[in-house]
Scaffold this motif. Structure first.
Motif, PDB file in Angstrom:
ATOM      1  N   VAL A 441       0.860  -1.178   0.000  1.00 45.03           N
ATOM      2  CA  VAL A 441       0.000   0.000   0.000  1.00 45.03           C
ATOM      3  C   VAL A 441       0.903   1.236   0.000  1.00 45.03           C
ATOM      4  N   THR A 442       0.624   2.187  -0.871  1.00 44.07           N
ATOM      5  CA  THR A 442       1.396   3.428  -0.902  1.00 44.07           C
ATOM      6  C   THR A 442       0.501   4.597  -0.519  1.00 44.07           C
ATOM      7  N   GLY A 443       1.157   5.665  -0.096  1.00 44.23           N
ATOM      8  CA  GLY A 443       0.400   6.841   0.307  1.00 44.23           C
ATOM      9  C   GLY A 443       1.272   8.068   0.384  1.00 44.23           C
ATOM     10  N   ALA A 444       0.650   9.188   0.685  1.00 46.70           N
ATOM     11  CA  ALA A 444       1.353  10.463   0.844  1.00 46.70           C
ATOM     12  C   ALA A 444       0.762  11.192   2.046  1.00 46.70           C
ATOM     13  N   SER A 445       1.634  11.757   2.857  1.00 45.91           N
ATOM     14  CA  SER A 445       1.204  12.456   4.062  1.00 45.91           C
ATOM     15  C   SER A 445       1.805  13.862   4.064  1.00 45.91           C
ATOM     16  N   VAL A 446       0.971  14.838   4.422  1.00 43.66           N
ATOM     17  CA  VAL A 446       1.417  16.225   4.498  1.00 43.66           C
ATOM     18  C   VAL A 446       1.178  16.723   5.931  1.00 43.66           C
ATOM     19  N   THR A 447       2.231  17.261   6.544  1.00 47.46           N
ATOM     20  CA  THR A 447       2.147  17.761   7.916  1.00 47.46           C
ATOM     21  C   THR A 447       2.556  19.224   7.957  1.00 47.46           C
ATOM     22  N   ASP A 448       1.710  20.044   8.527  1.00 45.20           N
ATOM     23  CA  ASP A 448       2.048  21.443   8.805  1.00 45.20           C
ATOM     24  C   ASP A 448       2.190  21.598  10.323  1.00 45.20           C
ATOM     25  N   TRP A 449       3.352  22.062  10.742  1.00 47.62           N
ATOM     26  CA  TRP A 449       3.675  22.118  12.174  1.00 47.62           C
ATOM     27  C   TRP A 449       4.200  23.518  12.492  1.00 47.62           C
ATOM     28  N   SER A 450       3.579  24.198  13.430  1.00 53.78           N
ATOM     29  CA  SER A 450       4.047  25.529  13.840  1.00 53.78           C
ATOM     30  C   SER A 450       4.337  25.521  15.334  1.00 53.78           C
ATOM     31  N   ARG A 451       5.456  26.134  15.694  1.00 50.79           N
ATOM     32  CA  ARG A 451       5.859  26.262  17.092  1.00 50.79           C
ATOM     33  C   ARG A 451       6.242  27.717  17.336  1.00 50.79           C
ATOM     34  N   LYS A 452       5.736  28.285  18.413  1.00 50.01           N
ATOM     35  CA  LYS A 452       6.043  29.665  18.765  1.00 50.01           C
ATOM     36  C   LYS A 452       6.431  29.740  20.236  1.00 50.01           C
ATOM     37  N   PRO A 453       7.651  29.312  20.567  1.00 50.54           N
ATOM     38  CA  PRO A 453       8.096  29.442  21.956  1.00 50.54           C
ATOM     39  C   PRO A 453       8.538  30.868  22.255  1.00 50.54           C
ATOM     40  N   GLY A 454       8.338  31.293  23.488  1.00 51.98           N
ATOM     41  CA  GLY A 454       8.773  32.615  23.943  1.00 51.98           C
ATOM     42  C   GLY A 454       9.257  32.546  25.371  1.00 51.98           C
ATOM     43  N   LEU A 455      10.179  33.419  25.711  1.00 52.34           N
ATOM     44  CA  LEU A 455      10.743  33.436  27.062  1.00 52.34           C
ATOM     45  C   LEU A 455      10.893  34.881  27.520  1.00 52.34           C
ATOM     46  N   THR A 456      10.381  35.186  28.707  1.00 49.43           N
ATOM     47  CA  THR A 456      10.513  36.515  29.305  1.00 49.43           C
ATOM     48  C   THR A 456      11.155  36.372  30.678  1.00 49.43           C
ATOM     49  N   THR A 457      12.164  37.196  30.942  1.00 53.55           N
ATOM     50  CA  THR A 457      12.885  37.106  32.211  1.00 53.55           C
ATOM     51  C   THR A 457      13.036  38.493  32.827  1.00 53.55           C
ATOM     52  N   ALA A 458      13.135  38.517  34.149  1.00 51.06           N
ATOM     53  CA  ALA A 458      13.427  39.751  34.888  1.00 51.06           C
ATOM     54  C   ALA A 458      14.230  39.379  36.123  1.00 51.06           C
ATOM     55  N   THR A 459      15.246  40.173  36.429  1.00 50.38           N
ATOM     56  CA  THR A 459      16.167  39.862  37.518  1.00 50.38           C
ATOM     57  C   THR A 459      16.520  41.122  38.300  1.00 50.38           C
ATOM     58  N   LEU A 460      16.513  40.995  39.620  1.00 50.51           N
ATOM     59  CA  LEU A 460      16.942  42.064  40.519  1.00 50.51           C
ATOM     60  C   LEU A 460      18.071  41.525  41.375  1.00 50.51           C
ATOM     61  N   ASN A 461      19.147  42.295  41.479  1.00 50.87           N
ATOM     62  CA  ASN A 461      20.361  41.805  42.134  1.00 50.87           C
ATOM     63  C   ASN A 461      20.942  42.908  43.021  1.00 50.87           C
ATOM     64  N   TYR A 462      21.201  42.569  44.280  1.00 47.83           N
ATOM     65  CA  TYR A 462      21.867  43.492  45.211  1.00 47.83           C
ATOM     66  C   TYR A 462      23.141  42.830  45.721  1.00 47.83           C
ATOM     67  N   SER A 463      24.244  43.566  45.721  1.00 45.53           N
ATOM     68  CA  SER A 463      25.506  43.021  46.229  1.00 45.53           C
ATOM     69  C   SER A 463      26.180  44.040  47.137  1.00 45.53           C
ATOM     70  N   TYR A 464      26.822  43.509  48.158  1.00 45.69           N
ATOM     71  CA  TYR A 464      27.527  44.328  49.141  1.00 45.69           C
ATOM     72  C   TYR A 464      28.922  43.754  49.346  1.00 45.69           C
ATOM     73  N   ARG A 465      29.928  44.524  48.956  1.00 43.63           N
ATOM     74  CA  ARG A 465      31.312  44.096  49.140  1.00 43.63           C
ATOM     75  C   ARG A 465      31.777  44.501  50.530  1.00 43.63           C
ATOM     76  N   MET A 466      32.190  43.520  51.325  1.00 42.94           N
ATOM     77  CA  MET A 466      32.441  43.741  52.747  1.00 42.94           C
ATOM     78  C   MET A 466      33.879  44.139  53.059  1.00 42.94           C
ATOM     79  N   ASP A 467      34.824  43.799  52.190  1.00 40.90           N
ATOM     80  CA  ASP A 467      36.214  44.170  52.458  1.00 40.90           C
ATOM     81  C   ASP A 467      36.979  44.140  51.144  1.00 40.90           C
TER      82      ASP A 467
END
Length: 884
Positions: A441-467
């Protein structure tokens, strides 16, 4: 040789400064805007003197320019140290100790009354000479130093004794140094100092200072990208493919020296994504923005225990200049008749205590793949699918942030970024089915695939040098949100109409991660430090899977193949570590504890599961230096225990049809895998490295392909009994000539899996060669070769892989304009071929991507202003992000 902690150096300066003498050994050297540490390393090798300094004194951000022929080491040191606010003293035994002039002057200021000397440096045209080095000398001993401003004026504060005679040496690159004799009175303003051009300096250079491609540290090795051809025209994933000791498989999986999957960090932030999503994200990062890559096979306790294969840490470049700096890049590639285009821009602005930065990039590409899959079953049935695949991808990434120095000891930083990727893929597959009795048996297959990944980041940083030793306290807070839209539609037609299918899948997901951590580092002495910290991470994944099939002129939901799954995870972590050194022996001991609480909720079926476990992760590092050479030989041993938690998506109990004969199945019963890692290293000669390693991993997490009665192949991530891996590797930086260097890495590793009732084993050989040819007039050629013999993963045997890249680079306009021609996969040998066997079923897979390309990259640098410290905004949402 570097010793951490500036107090030790201040003490040495105070004791020896009065008796130190300038070094008179003459050498030749040239460096153009090179990192100061690189130039000092070069001087150390050329002169035979041992340079001792602290990382807190000689910063990574400091640069140096010098051009000299047969000049004393003292003269060269004055030229490169004084503009950076540094000075040196010489000691018996060919030792040169480098310290901070500002700290020394501060100490003197506390003890003595200072007086001021002012002056102006000009050239023969009566124009100011900017940034000249000014050194105060008495009886051959350097007393103090300073640097002039851009207007040629300088000011020196020193406890001058009225009526005493001093000598002032003034020098600048391209000019002959001048020695002026003065007698100090209450105040002193020198007559303008005239410098004459040194015509011989520019034409008689014999040595060029450059940073090696690979540098070895106690617990890691560093691949320097900035300033090398790797930095031009590549993306982050392509740089990793060329980096010694790192292996990147065709699907973007990253490994170190034959170990398991690694954890990838970018500027101290672990990227919590699946391997395929991470690979796409790394392709959005331009190599022009990468400073270096740290490869940590056995991470110490201060790093999260996640990642049984170690850590690859990508460090991005930061601004070094006062005012505005920027960079623009553009890349064009032709790949099998389809174009690739990308562009990026980055900008930084520094004004007083405020530092602002931002960058953005975008790219688009089209690709054509060819693939073939042959499934052979026990009853002689077979499936043969030949696929033509077209990719149409768009990627954008933006990041912005700020850092503010509250005081000399305190700083506050914030940054945010977003990345959006749009992947459109079309598959056209010709299918041949044989029932084993001669009917086809023969055949044909058509696949449409969409991917929309996204990444959002936020960072707060405090540093204290002691010596001034480097003791520091940090608090970090992170927010990460990863969302993904994913849709697939499959339409198949066969010569047997009863086999025709038309269905579609939708499986969007959203992952939110909040984390906070506090870290404390205390230097008890210059050779002993204590570390401790705590961290809390909470993550939630919400994933909906919907499968619909077309019937009766409409779409109907398949309830058995649809669900909503919500996963919650909470991690509580703490660590402590102690590091000390006695003479030539360094020891670091650490212990990390991580408690995991997880809860899965299949909302559709109302099924839930929970797990809670606490684990301890010890680590040991020993380093023994074997000699006192500028690049000392050393012997090292390390041990660490690691964990790899399942990806969020793998725990979803879904069943997703991705083709007529392929199904992906989730596994909520997945357990974390644990590994014990041992490594013995020997560093010798001119940066050569030899390593032996052993790894035992239990509950291995790997994809498993299992056949079903209807001929469908189920792909499911499972726990295997164990995996053992052992072997050795050699890294050799070979200096063939002044213009030709070769960095060669090779490794031989044996890996064995226990899968169910049988075992699968393979010995694999890896080779990575990166050769650089540096020619005249800022022209270079680079040749990169990567080879892997056949290797195994799960119950799949993968064929050998081989790729060769060639590039030509040219720098113009004082190195600000960089052009590079890149030729990838010259012989078109990079392809994917694998064989999977289980329970009498054989799966042969072959795929060819458009890896042979020709491309051009253009980069332009815009720099202006004065030197400033590097700024780095650290982030805290680490290991969990890699599992989004």
């Amino acid at each position: 040789m570097k010793l951490a902690g500036s107090r030790f150096f201040i003490f040495i300066m105070m004791v020896w400064c009065a008796s130190a003498h300038a070094q008179n050994r003459k050498i030749s050297v040239v460096a153009r805007d090179q990192p100061l540490k690189t130039v000092l390393d070069q001087l150390q090798q050329l002169s035979g003197y041992k340079m001792i300094y602290s990382d807190e004194v000689v910063l990574d951000s400091m640069k140096a320019s010098v051009q000299a022929r047969r000049l004393p080491v003292s003269e060269i040191l004055n030229r490169i140290l004084v503009p950076n606010g540094l000075f040196y003293t010489s000691q018996p035994g060919n030792l040169i100790i480098i310290g901070s002039a500002a700290i020394r002057e501060q100490r003197r200021n506390e003890q003595q009354d200072l007086r001021t000397m002012e002056g102006l440096v000009i050239n023969a045209e009566q124009k100011p000479v900017p940034y000249a080095s000014v050194t105060l000398i008495n009886d051959g001993v350097m007393l103090s130093g300073t640097a002039g401003g851009d207007d040629g004026r300088f000011r020196m504060h020193y406890p001058f004794e009225p009526g005493k005679e001093y000598r002032v040496q003034v020098s600048s690159v391209g000019y002959r140094p001048v020695l002026v004799t003065i007698v100090f009175s209450d105040t002193l303003r020198l007559k303008p100092v005239l410098l004459e051009k040194d015509k011989s300096t520019m034409n008689n250079v014999t040595v060029a200072a450059s940073r090696p491609l690979v540098e070895r540290k106690a617990d890691r090795y560093i691949v320097n990208v900035e300033g090398t051809p790797l930095a031009d025209g590549n993306n982050a994933l392509e740089v990793l493919q060329k980096a010694p000791g790192i292996w990147v498989d065709p699907n973007g999986g990253i490994r170190i020296q034959g170990n398991g999957p690694v954890t990838v960090m970018i500027n101290d932030v672990v990227q919590r994504m699946a391997a395929s999503d991470l690979a796409e994200y790394l392709r959005t990062i331009r190599s022009e923005n990468i400073k270096k890559i740290e490869v940590i096979a056995n991470p110490p306790a201060e790093y999260e225990a996640s990642g049984t294969g170690g850590i690859v840490h990508i460090v991005l470049k930061k601004a070094r200049d006062e005012g505005f700096t920027g960079q623009g890049t553009a890349v064009y590639k032709q790949q099998k008749g389809k174009p690739y285009l990308s562009a990026g821009i980055s900008a930084q602005y520094k004004i007083k205590r405020l530092y602002l930065f931002g960058n953005g990039s975008l790219s688009k590409e089209e690709q054509v793949y060819y693939a073939r899959t042959i499934n052979t079953y026990q009853d002689n049935r077979s499936y043969d699918g030949i696929t033509d695949r077209v990719n149409n991808n768009r990627q954008t990434s933006y990041q912005a942030g700020m850092a503010y120095d509250i005081s000399d000891q305190q700083s506050l930083s914030f940054q945010a970024g977003t990345t959006v990727i749009n992947l459109l893929r079309n598959f056209k597959t010709g299918i041949t089915l044989n029932d084993g009795a001669g009917d086809v048996v023969t055949g044909a297959s058509v696949t449409d695939w969409s991917r929309k990944p996204g990444l959002t980041t936020a960072t707060l940083n405090y540093s204290y040098r002691m010596d001034t030793l480097g003791s520091v306290f940090k608090i970090l807070a992170d927010y990460v949100n990863g969302g993904k839209e994913e849709n697939m539609q499959v339409a198949s037609r066969y010569t047997d109409p009863l086999m025709d299918t038309l269905y579609r899948n939708s499986y969007p997901s959203n992952t939110g991660i909040y984390s906070g951590q506090a870290d404390y580092l205390k230097y008890l002495t210059t050779r002993t430090k204590l570390q401790a910290g705590a961290k809390y991470v909470t993550a939630r994944r919400d994933n909906t899977t919907t499968t619909e099939y077309f019937a009766n002129n409409g779409w109907l939901i398949n309830q058995d193949a649809s669900n909503r799954f919500v996963y919650d995870e909470n991690l509580l972590m703490g660590y402590t570590a102690m590091e000390t050194s006695v003479k030539h022996t360094s020891v670091k001991l650490g212990l990390r504890a991580e408690e995991t609480y997880m809860k899965g909720n299949n909302v559709t079926s109302e099924q839930q599961f929970t797990r809670r476990y606490l684990n301890l992760f010890p680590s040991v590092f020993l380093l023994q230096q074997l000699n006192d050479k500028p690049v000392p030989a050393s012997l090292s041993f390390s041990y660490s225990r690691r964990i790899r938690r399942p990806q969020f998506s793998d725990l979803n109990p879904f069943r997703l049809r991705i083709g007529d004969y392929s199904v992906v199945v989730g596994n909520p019963d997945l357990l974390p895998e644990y590994s014990d890692n041992y490594k013995l290293g020997y560093n010798f000669w001119k940066g050569y490295m030899f390593n032996l390693q052993y790894q035992r991993t239990n509950n291995i997490i790997a994809e498993f392909a299992a056949p079903q009665d209807n001929g469908v192949i189920e792909y499911q991530t499972r726990n295997f009994k164990y995996r053992t891996s052992y072997g050795g590797s050699v890294y050799a930086p070979v200096k063939i000539s002044k213009w030709w260097t070769a960095n060669i890495y090779s490794g031989l590793f044996h890996t064995a899996y226990a899968i169910g009732d049988f075992q699968l084993a393979q010995t694999a050989f890896y080779l990575n060669s990166y050769q650089a040819f540096t020619l005249k007039k800022n022209f270079d050629i680079n040749l990169s070769t990567v080879y892997s013999s056949p290797y195994i993963s799960g119950n799949t045997r993968n064929a050998s892989m081989f790729i060769t890249d060639l590039s030509f680079g040219k720098k113009l306009l004082d190195n600000k304009l960089r052009l590079r021609l890149n030729l990838t996969d010259l012989f078109n040998t990079f392809r994917e071929k694998s064989l999977t066997t289980y329970d009498g079923v054989r799966i042969d897979f072959y795929q060819k991507r458009p890896t042979r390309t020709v491309g051009v990259s253009v980069s332009y640098l815009l720099n202006a202003g004065k030197k400033i410290r590097d700024k780095k905004v650290e982030q805290s949402a680490e290991e969990e992000k890699s599992r989004i």
